[in-house]
Design a protein around this motif. Structure first.
Motif, PDB file in Angstrom:
ATOM      1  N   TYR A  25       6.273  12.087   9.259  1.00 43.46           N
ATOM      2  CA  TYR A  25       7.230  12.540   8.238  1.00 43.46           C
ATOM      3  C   TYR A  25       8.583  11.953   8.555  1.00 43.46           C
ATOM      4  CZ  TYR A  25       3.670  16.147   7.642  1.00 43.46           C
ATOM      5  OH  TYR A  25       2.502  16.800   7.461  1.00 43.46           O
ATOM      6  N   PRO A  26       9.390  11.605   7.601  1.00 41.80           N
ATOM      7  CA  PRO A  26       9.019  11.457   6.188  1.00 41.80           C
ATOM      8  C   PRO A  26       8.310  10.128   5.960  1.00 41.80           C
ATOM      9  CG  PRO A  26      11.327  10.895   6.478  1.00 41.80           C
ATOM     10  CD  PRO A  26      10.792  11.304   7.833  1.00 41.80           C
ATOM     11  N   SER A  30       3.780  11.265   1.615  1.00 41.63           N
ATOM     12  CA  SER A  30       3.861  12.714   1.840  1.00 41.63           C
ATOM     13  C   SER A  30       4.957  13.322   0.969  1.00 41.63           C
ATOM     14  CB  SER A  30       4.133  13.006   3.317  1.00 41.63           C
ATOM     15  OG  SER A  30       3.066  12.563   4.107  1.00 41.63           O
ATOM     16  N   VAL A  33       6.424  16.927   1.511  1.00 41.77           N
ATOM     17  CA  VAL A  33       7.353  17.244   2.595  1.00 41.77           C
ATOM     18  C   VAL A  33       8.778  17.106   2.070  1.00 41.77           C
ATOM     19  CG1 VAL A  33       8.158  16.603   4.885  1.00 41.77           C
ATOM     20  CG2 VAL A  33       5.724  16.535   4.362  1.00 41.77           C
ATOM     21  N   GLU A  36      12.416  17.162   7.309  1.00 40.83           N
ATOM     22  CA  GLU A  36      11.907  17.186   8.680  1.00 40.83           C
ATOM     23  C   GLU A  36      13.106  17.006   9.592  1.00 40.83           C
ATOM     24  OE1 GLU A  36      11.100  15.282  12.389  1.00 40.83           O
ATOM     25  OE2 GLU A  36      11.683  14.060  10.677  1.00 40.83           O
ATOM     26  N   LYS A  56       8.001  22.064   3.589  1.00 38.64           N
ATOM     27  CA  LYS A  56       7.170  21.386   2.601  1.00 38.64           C
ATOM     28  C   LYS A  56       6.784  22.347   1.499  1.00 38.64           C
ATOM     29  CE  LYS A  56       3.156  21.794   5.638  1.00 38.64           C
ATOM     30  NZ  LYS A  56       2.066  21.052   6.242  1.00 38.64           N
TER      31      LYS A  56
END
Length: 99
Positions: A25-26, A30, A33, A36, A56
């Motif tokens: 992540y990132p 994804s 999400v 992070e 998320k």
């Protein structure tokens, strides 16, 4: 209380798996999400210990939407990387739901 546990042995070079941990992540694949953040990182006895908070979206089945109104979930991920033994351990836990 532990709800589930999963252990995996990946058939890749250790360096590839270690790099993938930090690139998880990132990333463009994804989209669920939202953020992070690394909140702690230190080396103890040659092992890298990290703590990250990941926010998320909370994907739930359509039938459960009336029961759970929250659409975001925060999780904490603790990881330890030991380059001498080539072992990576991670643990994640849900720390709460927010609206």
């Amino acid at each position: 209380m532990r709800y589930s546990e999963n252990r995996s042995l990946f058939n890749y070079k250790w360096e590839q798996v270690a790099q993938a941990l930090w690139q998880k992540y990132p990333n463009p694949s994804s989209g669920h999400v939202l953020s992070e953040d690394t909140i702690a990182r230190k080396v103890i006895d040659g092992k890298l210990h990290s703590t990250r908070v990941i926010v998320k979206t909370n994907r739930i089945p359509k039938w459960a939407e009336c029961l759970v109104k929250a659409r975001k979930v925060a999780v904490v991920e603790w990881s330890t990387v030991d380059p001498s033994t080539r072992v990576i351990e991670t643990e994640t836990t849900n720390v709460g739901l927010t609206k």
